[in-house]
Design a protein around this motif. Structure first.
Motif, short mmCIF file in Angstrom:
data_model
loop_
_atom_site.label_atom_id
_atom_site.label_comp_id
_atom_site.label_asym_id
_atom_site.label_seq_id
_atom_site.Cartn_x
_atom_site.Cartn_y
_atom_site.Cartn_z
N ALA A 1 2.87 -3.89 -4.16
CA ALA A 1 4.28 -3.60 -3.87
C ALA A 1 4.83 -2.49 -4.76
O ALA A 1 5.58 -1.63 -4.31
CB ALA A 1 5.12 -4.86 -4.03
N GLN A 2 4.45 -2.49 -6.04
CA GLN A 2 4.98 -1.47 -6.96
C GLN A 2 4.07 -0.25 -7.04
O GLN A 2 4.54 0.85 -7.31
CB GLN A 2 5.16 -2.05 -8.37
CG GLN A 2 6.20 -3.14 -8.48
CD GLN A 2 7.62 -2.63 -8.20
OE1 GLN A 2 7.91 -1.45 -8.30
NE2 GLN A 2 8.49 -3.55 -7.83
N CYS B 1 0.45 -3.13 -10.00
CA CYS B 1 1.35 -2.69 -11.08
C CYS B 1 2.44 -3.74 -11.23
O CYS B 1 3.12 -4.07 -10.25
CB CYS B 1 1.96 -1.34 -10.73
SG CYS B 1 3.25 -0.86 -11.89
N ASN C 1 5.86 -5.55 -11.85
CA ASN C 1 7.27 -5.15 -11.73
C ASN C 1 8.05 -5.45 -13.00
O ASN C 1 9.12 -4.90 -13.21
CB ASN C 1 7.93 -5.86 -10.53
CG ASN C 1 7.86 -7.37 -10.63
OD1 ASN C 1 6.77 -7.92 -10.72
ND2 ASN C 1 8.99 -8.03 -10.62
N HIS D 1 4.49 -11.60 -9.51
CA HIS D 1 5.80 -11.74 -8.87
C HIS D 1 5.81 -13.07 -8.10
O HIS D 1 4.76 -13.56 -7.69
CB HIS D 1 5.97 -10.56 -7.89
CG HIS D 1 7.31 -10.47 -7.25
ND1 HIS D 1 7.67 -11.21 -6.14
CD2 HIS D 1 8.39 -9.72 -7.56
CE1 HIS D 1 8.91 -10.90 -5.79
NE2 HIS D 1 9.38 -10.00 -6.64
N LYS E 1 10.13 -0.18 -0.71
CA LYS E 1 9.95 0.30 -2.09
C LYS E 1 9.38 1.71 -2.13
O LYS E 1 9.16 2.27 -3.20
CB LYS E 1 9.05 -0.66 -2.88
CG LYS E 1 9.72 -2.02 -3.14
CD LYS E 1 8.86 -2.87 -4.04
CE LYS E 1 9.28 -4.32 -4.06
NZ LYS E 1 10.48 -4.56 -4.88
N THR F 1 5.66 -7.41 1.72
CA THR F 1 4.63 -7.97 0.82
C THR F 1 4.63 -9.49 0.87
O THR F 1 3.57 -10.13 0.96
CB THR F 1 4.91 -7.50 -0.62
OG1 THR F 1 5.06 -6.09 -0.62
CG2 THR F 1 3.79 -7.88 -1.56
N THR F 2 5.81 -10.08 0.80
CA THR F 2 5.92 -11.54 0.80
C THR F 2 5.29 -12.12 2.07
O THR F 2 4.50 -13.07 2.02
CB THR F 2 7.41 -11.95 0.71
OG1 THR F 2 7.97 -11.37 -0.47
CG2 THR F 2 7.58 -13.46 0.68
N ALA G 1 12.52 0.13 -8.53
CA ALA G 1 11.48 -0.91 -8.49
C ALA G 1 11.94 -2.06 -7.59
O ALA G 1 11.12 -2.73 -6.96
CB ALA G 1 11.18 -1.42 -9.89
N ASP H 1 -1.64 -7.21 -4.86
CA ASP H 1 -0.21 -7.04 -4.57
C ASP H 1 0.15 -5.63 -5.03
O ASP H 1 0.31 -5.37 -6.22
CB ASP H 1 0.59 -8.10 -5.34
CG ASP H 1 2.09 -7.86 -5.28
OD1 ASP H 1 2.52 -6.84 -4.71
OD2 ASP H 1 2.83 -8.70 -5.82
C1 LIG Z 1 5.10 -6.74 -7.65
C2 LIG Z 1 5.89 -7.24 -6.49
N1 LIG Z 1 5.30 -8.03 -5.59
C3 LIG Z 1 5.94 -8.49 -4.52
C4 LIG Z 1 7.26 -8.18 -4.29
C5 LIG Z 1 7.93 -8.74 -3.08
O1 LIG Z 1 8.26 -7.70 -2.17
P1 LIG Z 1 9.14 -8.02 -0.90
O2 LIG Z 1 10.39 -8.73 -1.39
O3 LIG Z 1 9.45 -6.66 -0.32
O4 LIG Z 1 8.35 -8.86 0.03
C6 LIG Z 1 7.93 -7.36 -5.20
C7 LIG Z 1 9.36 -7.06 -5.02
O5 LIG Z 1 10.10 -6.84 -5.96
C8 LIG Z 1 7.22 -6.88 -6.33
O6 LIG Z 1 7.80 -6.08 -7.24
#
Ligand SMILES: Cc1ncc(COP(=O)(O)O)c(C=O)c1O
Length: 294
Positions: free
Chosen positions: A202-203, A173, A175, A123, A226, A94-95, A30, A200
């Motif tokens: 990412a997960q 989903c 994290n 997140h 991820k 994602t950020t 994750a 979002d």
């Molecule tokens: C749900 C969720 N959103 C956003 C992020 C941020 O992803 P990144 O650090 O790859 O930009 C994460 C990373 O753990 C995440 O789990």
């Protein structure tokens, strides 16, 4: 799909190592996934034999890199079931994607008194960019509560929606909880008050089939690292009609049609949002990672 998925361990060089006399076990996917050999080879292949810039050369290697780069965009489009590859913007993750939305859509269209709805399970990547925007523009962030069962409290969320709601941004989903939110339902409610919707993912992209049209989102973000891919690369999906209204995120080369000393004209999406030399190897290897995920 990785060939012979039953033999998963052999696809990941990192899992070939012994730790304290035992084969390495990795349980932190994750946070980031290990990288399969095919993804590492795609990076090597580009650096060893294909290095060239994209969209700005007229020679063999540049044409080849550009073709692979744009094929990766189509791969990402199909992965998310976006309507067109113009809706796929490469970001650093994602950020970065959520910052892009807050700094373009947010800065251009939101004004003092407007509201953004987030949930209590977001997140930091889906909190801090909105807080920064809220401080700059005088916006209010409203927090949808999470129930004891670890789900977004639908009734509380509905009570927050009103005509001042301009953005609803939820994790697909979580994290921390593992909850998969019913975004198509939650976002259809947001649309009733005319809000833009952000997912979002990412997960979720790593284990769910994610369809931006079914989710009914205006934006969706994920990071390649991820889903077996490299670092510093990810995707922002944006619905075409919304992307077309947005100003550029960053200025520089590769996002303009003309530049004079007085002013510059900008390309349409996605190039408008991809200033400078992109993470070419990352994009190419991300396409391979998507194949491993699906
Ligand atoms: C749900 C969720 N959103 C956003 C992020 C941020 O992803 P990144 O650090 O790859 O930009 C994460 C990373 O753990 C995440 O789990």
């Amino acid at each position: 799909m990785m060939p012979g998925k039953s033999d998963t361990r052999s696809h990941f060089p990192a899992l070939g190592q012994m730790v304290r006399g035992k084969p390495l076990v990795y349980l932190d996917s994750a946070a980031t996934t290990l990288k399969p050999r095919v993804v590492i080879e795609a990076l090597n292949q580009y650096y060893q034999f294909e290095t060239a810039n994209v969209h700005r050369g007229s020679h063999y290697l540049s044409d080849r890199a550009t073709a692979k780069f744009e094929a990766a965009r189509i791969k990402a489009q199909k992965f998310l079931n976006a309507r067109s590859e113009q809706e796929i913007v490469f970001t650093s993750g994602t950020t970065d994607a959520i910052n892009l939305i807050s700094q373009t859509l947010g800065r251009k269209f939101l004004k003092s008194g407007d509201e953004i709805i987030l949930s209590e399970m977001e997140h930091h990547a889906n909190i801090v960019p909105w807080q920064m925007l809220a401080a700059e523009k005088g916006l209010q962030i409203r927090w949808a509560k999470v129930t004891d069962a670890g789900e977004i409290d639908r009734a509380h969320y509905l009570s927050l929606l009103n005509i001042k709601t301009k953005i609803v941004s939820f994790v697909h989903c979580s994290n921390t909880l593992g909850t998969v939110n019913n975004l198509s339902d939650l976002f259809s409610e947001a649309k009733k008050v005319g809000a833009w919707t952000v997912a979002d993912a990412a997960q979720s992209v790593g284990f769910l089939s994610v369809d931006v049209q079914k989710l009914g989102c205006d934006f969706l973000a994920f990071s390649a690292h991820k889903i077996y891919g490299p670092y510093g690369i990810g995707v922002l999906y944006g619905r075409q009609e919304v992307l077309e209204m947005l100003p550029p995120y960053r200025g520089g080369g590769a996002m303009i049609t003309s530049v004079s000393q007085e002013k510059s004209e900008y390309l349409p999406s996605p190039q408008r949002f991809e200033a400078g030399t992109p993470n070419i190897s990352g994009v190419i290897a991300m396409a391979v990672a998507i194949d491993c995920t699906t």
